[in-house]
Design an enzyme around this catalytic site. Structure first.
Site, PDB file in Angstrom:
ATOM      1  N   GLY A  49       0.845  -1.185   0.000  1.00 54.82           N
ATOM      2  CA  GLY A  49       0.000   0.000   0.000  1.00 54.82           C
ATOM      3  C   GLY A  49       0.876   1.229   0.000  1.00 54.82           C
ATOM      4  O   GLY A  49       2.033   1.178   0.436  1.00 54.82           O
ATOM      5  N   GLN A  54       3.169  10.240   0.497  1.00 57.40           N
ATOM      6  CA  GLN A  54       4.461   9.557   0.661  1.00 57.40           C
ATOM      7  C   GLN A  54       5.412   9.864  -0.493  1.00 57.40           C
ATOM      8  O   GLN A  54       6.613   9.610  -0.375  1.00 57.40           O
ATOM      9  CB  GLN A  54       4.270   8.046   0.801  1.00 57.40           C
ATOM     10  CG  GLN A  54       3.577   7.663   2.112  1.00 57.40           C
ATOM     11  CD  GLN A  54       3.438   6.169   2.234  1.00 57.40           C
ATOM     12  OE1 GLN A  54       2.461   5.593   1.757  1.00 57.40           O
ATOM     13  NE2 GLN A  54       4.417   5.519   2.838  1.00 57.40           N
ATOM     14  N   CYS A  93       5.762   0.487   7.273  1.00 56.07           N
ATOM     15  CA  CYS A  93       5.430   1.605   6.390  1.00 56.07           C
ATOM     16  C   CYS A  93       6.671   1.980   5.595  1.00 56.07           C
ATOM     17  O   CYS A  93       7.755   2.069   6.162  1.00 56.07           O
ATOM     18  CB  CYS A  93       4.968   2.793   7.233  1.00 56.07           C
ATOM     19  SG  CYS A  93       4.529   4.241   6.262  1.00 56.07           S
ATOM     20  N   LEU A  94       6.497   2.200   4.292  1.00 53.67           N
ATOM     21  CA  LEU A  94       7.636   2.580   3.453  1.00 53.67           C
ATOM     22  C   LEU A  94       8.265   3.891   3.936  1.00 53.67           C
ATOM     23  O   LEU A  94       9.449   4.122   3.696  1.00 53.67           O
ATOM     24  CB  LEU A  94       7.195   2.730   1.991  1.00 53.67           C
ATOM     25  CG  LEU A  94       6.652   1.458   1.323  1.00 53.67           C
ATOM     26  CD1 LEU A  94       6.176   1.763  -0.094  1.00 53.67           C
ATOM     27  CD2 LEU A  94       7.690   0.341   1.308  1.00 53.67           C
ATOM     28  N   HIS A 135      -4.693   2.164   7.272  1.00 57.00           N
ATOM     29  CA  HIS A 135      -3.335   2.731   7.324  1.00 57.00           C
ATOM     30  C   HIS A 135      -3.146   3.801   6.232  1.00 57.00           C
ATOM     31  O   HIS A 135      -2.646   4.893   6.505  1.00 57.00           O
ATOM     32  CB  HIS A 135      -2.341   1.569   7.163  1.00 57.00           C
ATOM     33  CG  HIS A 135      -0.892   1.941   7.104  1.00 57.00           C
ATOM     34  ND1 HIS A 135       0.037   1.435   7.984  1.00 57.00           N
ATOM     35  CD2 HIS A 135      -0.192   2.745   6.246  1.00 57.00           C
ATOM     36  CE1 HIS A 135       1.241   1.927   7.679  1.00 57.00           C
ATOM     37  NE2 HIS A 135       1.131   2.717   6.631  1.00 57.00           N
ATOM     38  N   GLU A 136      -3.563   3.467   5.003  1.00 57.89           N
ATOM     39  CA  GLU A 136      -3.327   4.411   3.886  1.00 57.89           C
ATOM     40  C   GLU A 136      -4.216   5.643   4.002  1.00 57.89           C
ATOM     41  O   GLU A 136      -3.782   6.756   3.702  1.00 57.89           O
ATOM     42  CB  GLU A 136      -3.545   3.713   2.529  1.00 57.89           C
ATOM     43  CG  GLU A 136      -2.644   2.503   2.256  1.00 57.89           C
ATOM     44  CD  GLU A 136      -1.167   2.730   2.504  1.00 57.89           C
ATOM     45  OE1 GLU A 136      -0.686   3.878   2.397  1.00 57.89           O
ATOM     46  OE2 GLU A 136      -0.474   1.748   2.837  1.00 57.89           O
ATOM     47  N   HIS A 139      -2.738   8.149   6.223  1.00 58.35           N
ATOM     48  CA  HIS A 139      -1.691   8.972   5.590  1.00 58.35           C
ATOM     49  C   HIS A 139      -2.283  10.241   4.977  1.00 58.35           C
ATOM     50  O   HIS A 139      -1.643  11.298   4.989  1.00 58.35           O
ATOM     51  CB  HIS A 139      -1.002   8.198   4.457  1.00 58.35           C
ATOM     52  CG  HIS A 139       0.154   7.345   4.882  1.00 58.35           C
ATOM     53  ND1 HIS A 139       1.288   7.868   5.474  1.00 58.35           N
ATOM     54  CD2 HIS A 139       0.372   6.010   4.771  1.00 58.35           C
ATOM     55  CE1 HIS A 139       2.143   6.870   5.716  1.00 58.35           C
ATOM     56  NE2 HIS A 139       1.608   5.731   5.309  1.00 58.35           N
TER      57      HIS A 139
HETATM   58 ZN    ZN Z   1       2.449   3.877   5.447  1.00 54.80          ZN
END
Ligand code: ZN
Length: 158
Positions: A49, A54, A93-94, A135-136, A139
């Site tokens: 995701g 991001q 998370c990236l 989660h996304e 963001h």
């Molecule tokens: Zn994330």
């Protein structure tokens, strides 16, 4: 293929709220390119995701891989949440490399969004996929999983 680097915590860019995408914008080149960039960045970093902030774009666009392949969701909204909550997957998370943690999430959520062609989609997702959507979408509101994690572990070198 472009590969925009994923912004790492801490950064103000991860904390800014994202703006909704209009129908006109969604049909335009900028948002379509953004979706392709997000897909590329997510695949190259082996994510499941990713959200537009991001890569530094504050538009309400996320990519979620539900196990059948990644898809873009534009202006995603959670319209219903199960009472049942828990820890369903250890989240990473990236944008937060090396840290993994458990956040209390709703087991099932209903999501409404537009797909990349501007068609309305409504879905009911559970467990892993439900966690990815929660989660996304966080963001898009400038929230990171580490803000909410009940426990987390550092895995140096990851
Ligand atoms: Zn994330």
């Amino acid at each position: 293929m472009t590969h925009l680097p994923v912004i790492k915590n801490p950064s103000d860019l991860l904390r800014k709220k994202s703006e909704p995408v209009s129908k006109e914008e969604l049909a335009g080149k900028e948002i379509q390119t953004l979706i392709d960039d997000l897909l590329d960045s997510m695949r190259l970093e082996n994510g499941i995701g990713i959200a537009a902030p991001q890569i530094g774009v504050h538009k309400r666009v996320i990519i979620v891989d539900d196990g059948k392949g990644p898809a873009a969701y534009v202006n995603p909204e959670i319209t219903a949440r199960s009472i049942r909550k828990g820890h369903f997957i250890e989240e990473g998370c990236l944008s937060v490399p090396g840290i993994w943690g458990y956040v209390t999430r709703h087991k099932v959520v209903k999501v409404r969004a537009l797909d990349r062609n501007g068609e309305r989609v409504a879905l009911k997702v559970k467990d892993l996929t439900s966690v990815i959507f929660q989660h996304e979408i966080d963001h898009l509101d400038g929230i990171l999983f580490i803000d909410k994690a009940d426990t987390y572990t550092r895995h140096p070198g990851m």
